[in-house]
Design an enzyme around this catalytic site. Structure first.
Site, PDB file in Angstrom:
ATOM      1  CG  LEU A  87     -72.645  21.141 -59.526  1.00  0.00           C
ATOM      2  CD1 LEU A  87     -71.540  21.115 -60.578  1.00  0.00           C
ATOM      3  CD2 LEU A  87     -72.909  22.570 -59.071  1.00  0.00           C
ATOM      4  CG  HIS A  88     -71.648  14.666 -59.725  1.00  0.00           C
ATOM      5  ND1 HIS A  88     -72.268  14.906 -60.942  1.00  0.00           N
ATOM      6  CD2 HIS A  88     -70.754  13.657 -59.947  1.00  0.00           C
ATOM      7  CE1 HIS A  88     -71.791  14.059 -61.849  1.00  0.00           C
ATOM      8  NE2 HIS A  88     -70.866  13.305 -61.278  1.00  0.00           N
ATOM      9  CG  PHE A  89     -67.052  18.771 -57.155  1.00  0.00           C
ATOM     10  CD1 PHE A  89     -65.983  19.310 -57.858  1.00  0.00           C
ATOM     11  CD2 PHE A  89     -68.148  19.590 -56.896  1.00  0.00           C
ATOM     12  CE1 PHE A  89     -66.004  20.620 -58.310  1.00  0.00           C
ATOM     13  CE2 PHE A  89     -68.185  20.899 -57.340  1.00  0.00           C
ATOM     14  CZ  PHE A  89     -67.111  21.419 -58.049  1.00  0.00           C
TER      15      PHE A  89
END
Length: 436
Positions: A240-242
């Site tokens: 999970l990453h932005f």
């Protein structure tokens, strides 16, 4: 018209707003695997800087000496430049040629030859939006701590603050970290990695999305945007990453016409305005804050959860300091698999993820860069979009999932046609653009 783009240089921040954590306590014992990584082996016995954001971005600071509004963005860009001076990036993105393409929308083209050869290849299937986390594949726990700028945590109060060093508190919650993207698209390109030790796959929930909105709010700059790519919509890492970076021109999608979707009173989420994009090559929804970031996060994360649970790839752009969200369901990878994308577009090797869809297009070949036009950008992005019928079907499901009820009152906005806009007369002198 070709408008020159320049890089804003920011010195590494050393500020009176920094605070010492645990001064005089002495050095903590070091341990781990010896690589000083973000894994369970090293991170729990480490110390990293902490940026603590205020719980309510709309509330004015309670202290006269509170952190100024530009502190976060100057801190981030200064630390990013520090990592550049250490040689931690795979190439110098500030040396890439960039230009604004003539036209009403102002698509931005960048020439980054060889980036696709230097960035990490995709290691998972592209036909499933949700896939389990696989510790054997690359993930951010394998990143060295030298790539981390700071932790990003909720300070719980009315003021933001920055600690130069603080222990990692894994007992309560795994830390959120901001790290450089070693294969950057633009100046200040970073990654926000929520709860890095929890091994979360690339899937949005309300908590992680609200965290991203808080980061945009702390930046308090129209030129700092966050983006999200789901699996199947050109995310390359299933952790999970932005993403986020700093670009001092409007994105074309931010200038596009929108048509307000009237909502019936009594809907579960009346504190959010919803519109749809008009006269833009990719169909999408626009969500705007009316009351709080929490309301906005609730609605948009509910929409994202429906999309990923139903295997619809999508991209998200967080704009306007977290107050405006663009949501794009897309189908480019599906069309590729079915052989429905022209060889001409495939030869460009452009994978239309959130930045490309928003109008910042990274090109790998000089011939494509020199020949870039609004029409060529439109042709590429039109292949990303769902059909009108499919988009309306997906929109209905999204509204239901988010507790939104569309009113039957006719909107007065004139509906636009999905076609390239006419090229506007030049506003500035023509010239070759090379980022300095």
């Amino acid at each position: 018209m070709e408008m020159k783009l320049t890089i804003k240089r920011v010195p590494t921040v050393v500020s009176n707003y920094q605070e010492d954590a645990g001064a005089g306590a002495g050095e903590r014992p070091r341990g781990g695997c010896g690589r000083n990584c973000l894994g369970e082996c090293c991170l729990p016995v480490s110390e990293l800087p902490v940026y603590a954001f205020k719980a309510n971005p709309a509330k004015l600071p309670s202290q006269e000496d509170a952190v100024p509004t530009d502190f976060f963005i100057n801190l981030l860009l200064g630390q990013w430049e520090d990592r550049m001076s250490q040689g931690l990036f795979r190439y110098d993105v500030t040396a890439c040629e960039t230009k604004v393409i003539p036209g009403n929308l102002g698509f931005v083209a960048q020439l980054n030859e060889g980036r696709h050869l230097k960035k990490r290849p995709t290691e998972f299937r592209v036909d499933h939006v949700l896939q389990p986390f696989d510790a054997a594949k690359f993930n951010f726990t394998k990143v060295g701590q030298e790539e981390v700028l700071f932790q990003f945590e909720n300070g719980g109060g009315d003021d933001s603050y920055f600690l130069k060093s603080a222990p990692i508190m894994v007992a309560d919650c795994a830390p959120n970290v901001v790290a450089i993207n070693v294969s950057p698209i633009e100046y200040g390109h970073v990654l926000l990695i929520p709860r890095v030790l929890d091994h979360l796959p690339q899937r949005i929930d309300q908590e992680s999305f609200l965290l991203a909105l808080h980061m945009a709010a702390e930046a308090a700059s129209p030129y700092f945007r966050l983006g999200y790519n789901s699996l199947g919509a050109f995310a390359t890492i299933n952790h999970l990453h932005f993403q986020a970076y700093y670009l001092t021109v409007p994105f074309p999608v931010e200038k596009a016409t929108t048509q307000r979707i009237p909502l019936a009173e009594g809907g579960k989420k009346s504190g959010v305005k919803v519109s749809k994009l008009m006269n833009y090559p990719v169909r999408g929804l626009v969500f705007e804050e009316v009351n709080t970031l929490n309301d906005l996060a609730d609605v948009v994360s509910s929409a994202c959860i429906w999309l990923q649970d139903n295997n619809v790839p999508y991209n998200v752009l967080i704009s306007d300091s977290g107050r405006r969200i663009f949501l794009f369901p897309q189908c480019y990878a599906e069309k590729q698999a079915l052989g429905e994308v022209s060889q001409e577009l495939l030869d460009t090797q452009v994978n239309p993820a959130v930045w490309e869809i928003s109008g910042h297009i990274v090109l790998k070949r000089r011939e494509d860069y020199e020949g870039a036009s609004e029409a060529s950008a439109w042709r590429l992005l039109a292949e990303v979009s769902l059909s009108e019928a499919r988009f309306e079907e997906v929109k209905a499901y999204i509204f239901d999932a988010a507790g939104l009820v569309q009113s039957h009152v006719e909107d007065e906005t004139e509906e636009a046609v999905y076609a390239p806009v006419a090229v506007a007369p030049p506003a500035v002198a023509k010239g070759c653009l090379v980022r300095l």
